[in-house]
Each structure stands twice: as structure tokens, then as C-alpha cells.
Design a protein around this motif. Structure first.
Motif: not given
Lengths: 165, 165, 165, 165
Positions: A18, A45, C72-74, C100, C102-103, D47-49, D51, D165
């Protein structure tokens, strides 16, 4: 050890990631949250995948925000300015206070003499009670997004579509 | 490469980790979800930190579950048995169907000739409409937990406290 | 409309709700994050259920924090003080900037002339690269919790166990 | 009580809601997860938001899946078929078993005589150990997405972009 994240994966991730989001809150308007203009928000957000929204919340001094329940979601807050408390509790949020309120919590927020600004992350719905403990209204991610978009439309401000993700 | 996760960290994590949870759904009761006994659930997890609950949901054949809105939370489902659909949509959930419904979705569930069992993960609140689109009730993690505990109490079944985490 | 949330449910929820958590960051120590004392953190929450941690992160002026990947995380950040940027990107985080990442994002943080303080919410793991893009270390919720507890032990400071939930 | 969710909000939400997603797992391929073809997956959601990924995981009978750590994320599983256990633990997952493993958990999965199919929801990264407890590989949402896309490309199967998504 480089093979833990092969170059192919790094390039693959870069392609599918993203986009990052960077929002300068200075550029956002203070949108009235309630009709009586006791509080305002700057949206940061809207996560429509989970119903979670993040905003700066500004409360005028010496206000009482009506009793409400956080139905189905938690509250995470980091207070930036001013002091506030929940009626009947022993603590006061000051600048630098971090707060977690569990899903289901019912509270009435009271601001002190200085204007309050708090960063809040919220999920679920807020349900408002009147003086007879009847539910008289509710907010969720859509009502907050709606307030923001209506405000932008009414004031000729372009909507920041990149807040929605 | 072992130093990426030093032994001190592995031992530290083992000390602080939450306990694993293993639930054999065979051992759990089918708790009536509605008064008319059209549907039942077996609770699998109550996450009181986020208001998210996970359950097996069982629906008798040829039922119509009243129109409701998922206020403030999403629906994730994996259908295990039977067929069902949402009124007015073009798809039918069969065994092996995975479903995501976004926060705010409003739908009426209709089961087909076979009894349905679906694994659902839910957040926020369900708000039920009557035929005039008036909201006549709602569920959230607490009402579901309450149904489960009341059922256990009424039937002399020990409550699985380890479902709450 | 009161029946939407019957008194029995309100009392039930009050009994089962997680406790609220209120942390005055003024009372927490600045824990060194790296051996070279270029950055420090004040822990605000360790969520061991999801691996998500929240902290205030303080960076000395004119530092370069080594290239790392958020595996593996945002990253969610709200900048409170000072200016910083990620090498090669066109924006600068100032006071009031929300971020923000993204992962999977890989970046190198550079602070400007003023000391930086940012509120960060992180999940997954940080994996650090050396100049040859070899992974030479990683952090996750346990290494951060470990740094905090070790610092408290070394300095005779009581650990705030209520940050873990 | 209809005013709790005014028609304007219902129409507004319908306009902004994410689309629902319905995936019939029967239509998805079993993608090899490891080179030795001991296990396969059908992706259900990326879920790429956050991970987080969701998949059906299939393990051949009598396999030992190498020791690995869930760095920075939890495991949620619902077992659909077959029996498996983690080495050294007292429980066995059978059809209908729900499992939560906390972030940081290290385990070695062993399948019994029947082929296993489990629905898993995973976050963070999996880090694999060799017999000397050296980390020799890792997976996260991108490596899993990459396996899926490469498999589709190699077999002329269209990629289901609606899983992202």
C-alpha cells in the motif's frame, strides 16, 4: 543472512505495498463534531476495512460532553493539550497522558480551563444517552466521515481522499 | 544467524507470552442466539480488548434472519455446512465459502434446505431493524457473552473462562 | 429506546470489561533503544495478544537510524516535536504530522536539528540491515519489553505492569 | 428510533463501504507452501494494511513441519480435517478445534495419519530454525502472496486480485 529477505521479495513487496500516507494536520480543517460547536475534529484516517477512525479531537474549555457508550469498540487516546477527565473517575488527562478505554465503557467527558486537543483512535460506535438514559443518537466511522465531507462541501474545501484506507 | 533471536529473548518471550488457547468445539454447547431458536452459537473467543468475538453459528434450514446492520465492525465468515445467502445478492455461500462484509453492511440472511454452520468473526455491534426499519435491538460482544453465561448457568454447564482473552 | 442497551447488559459489561488504563508519560523513563543512545523510548502499551506496541520515540538531533524493514506489520506515527524524514522521500514530518507506513516498508530515518519525539504504534518486527544489506538484528514486542524491563531493573525503577494488556 | 441511523447515513455508507468479498475456496488452487510439497495453501485474504493473511492450509499425513517462531504476530486456527499437534504439547487438534497461539510462539507441527486442512489467520512473520536453531528462512504476507502469484503464472491460472484488500 541476506537470503532471509531475498531481493526478489523486496522488489515484489515494493510493487504490492500500500502507499505510505503522510498527513500534515496543520492543513486540515477543524470540523464541528456537534451542533453546539463544543468540540471539533481533524480527521487523520478512516479505515473502512475495520471501522476504525483516527482524529485529533478539540474540546472547548469547561465543556461537558454528554454521557455515551463505546459499543463494540475500544478508545485509545493520547492527550496533546489541556486537561480533561471522565466524570466520577480519579484521574485527570494532561498533556502526555495515554488512555485506553475498553469496549462498552460509558463515560461523560469534562474539560478543564484550557482548550483540549487529544489524538483518538476509535472503533465500533458511540451511543449517546439523554438525561433519562435513553439512547438519542450514535456515531460510527460513517457519520464521522459524513461530517467531514459535508463540512468540506459547505466550505469549498477539497476532501482529502487519501485519508480513507 | 542465531543472534537474530538470542536465547535470552526466546526465554524472555516464553515467560511473558500469553498462554495458548485450544478449544474443542465438540465440548461446547449450542447456545440459542434468538428467542425463537432459529439460530444457535458455540463461542470460541471473546476478545474484550477490541470487542471482537468468534463463534460457530448454526442456522436451522429455511430461516430468514432479520435485517440488521453491522455498525462499526466487519464480518468475516467461513462457511462449514449448508447454504445461505443474503437477500438480493447474487451469490450463495456453500461449504468452503469465505466471506468479508464491510462495516456498515445491512443484510438479511436466508438459509436453504440444509442446516447451516458458519465460523464468524465479528466486531462492533449488530443492530436489528423491524419491518418499518426501526431499530429494535442490538448485539455486541457483551450481549453474546451474556447469552453464553446465562445458558451455562441455566443448564448447570461450567463456563469456559478461557474463551475470554 | 433504553431497551437497546438494557440495564442488565450495562451492569454485565461493567463486570466483565477490561480495566481502563491511564498512563502519564511524564512518569515513565526514557529507555535507550540502541546501544549508541541515539534514540530512546517511553513504553505506553504492550499488546501481547497481537504483538502491537505503542511508545513515545525520542531521537537526538541529526541522527541517521539504520535502514530497516517493517516485516509483517505496519507503522502508525504521530509526530509531536522536531522534524524527521525517511531518506529519499519528498516529505518531512513536523509537529502534527500523521504517518502510515505499510507492512514491508524499508526506510532510513534522519532527524533534523531539533530533538524528535514521535508517538508510534508498531506491529510485526523491525529487521535491520547493514551496509551490505545483510540483516544484522531485529526487534519485536518482546525485545522492546525486554529493553524496558532491563532498564528498570538496572536503575531500580518499578516496572509498570499495567502497560501490558 | 429510526433516527439512530438516518437514511442519509445509510445511503452515505452504501456509497463509501468497501465491496463485500465472497470467495469459493473450491475454485482456488492448492499452492505448494514448501519446496518438498509437504504442505499447500489456498489463499483467502491478503490484508496488506496490517500484514495479516488468511488461508486454508493442507498438510500431508505424517509430516513434521520444521520448528518456527511466529515473530511479531499471533496465529488463529480452526481445524477442518485431520489431526495434528505441536511437538511436546498435550493436546491434539481434531476437526472442530479452535487454536490461538500468541506472538512469539515457537513450535513444530506434526500431522497424524489423515491429511490435515486448517483455516489459519496469521500476522507478522514465520521464522524457520534449522537443527542448530539457526534461522534459515522466513515468510510473511509478501512471500505468501508471491508463492500464490508465481504458482498462478506458472500454471496459467488467473490471479484472484480480489483476495487483496
Amino acid at each position: 543472512m541476506k537470503d532471509l529477505i531475498p531481493d526478489t521479495i523486496i522488489r515484489f513487496a515494493e510493487k504490492f505495498q500500500l502507499p505510505e500516507r503522510v498527513v500534515d494536520s496543520e492543513e486540515l480543517p477543524w470540523v464541528p463534531f456537534t451542533d453546539n460547536h463544543s468540540c471539533y475534529f481533524k480527521p487523520l484516517r478512516f479505515d473502512l476495512s475495520t471501522g476504525t477512525w483516527t482524529y485529533l479531537f478539540r474540546i472547548k474549555p469547561n465543556q461537558v460532553l454528554g454521557k455515551h457508550r463505546h459499543t463494540g469498540g475500544a478508545v485509545i487516546g493520547y492527550n496533546l493539550q489541556g486537561k480533561w477527565r471522565y466524570e466520577g473517575r480519579s484521574w485527570v488527562a494532561a498533556s502526555g497522558t495515554f488512555i485506553f478505554e475498553p469496549p462498552g465503557d460509558i463515560h461523560t467527558l469534562i474539560s478543564e480551563d484550557e482548550e483540549v486537543i487529544t489524538l483518538f483512535i476509535l472503533s465500533g460506535a458511540l451511543q449517546y444517552f439523554d438525561e433519562h438514559d435513553q439512547i438519542v443518537g450514535q456515531d460510527d466511522i460513517y457519520t464521522v466521515l459524513n461530517k467531514y465531507r459535508n463540512y468540506c462541501a459547505a466550505h469549498g474545501i477539497p476532501v482529502r481522499e487519501d485519508l480513507i484506507y
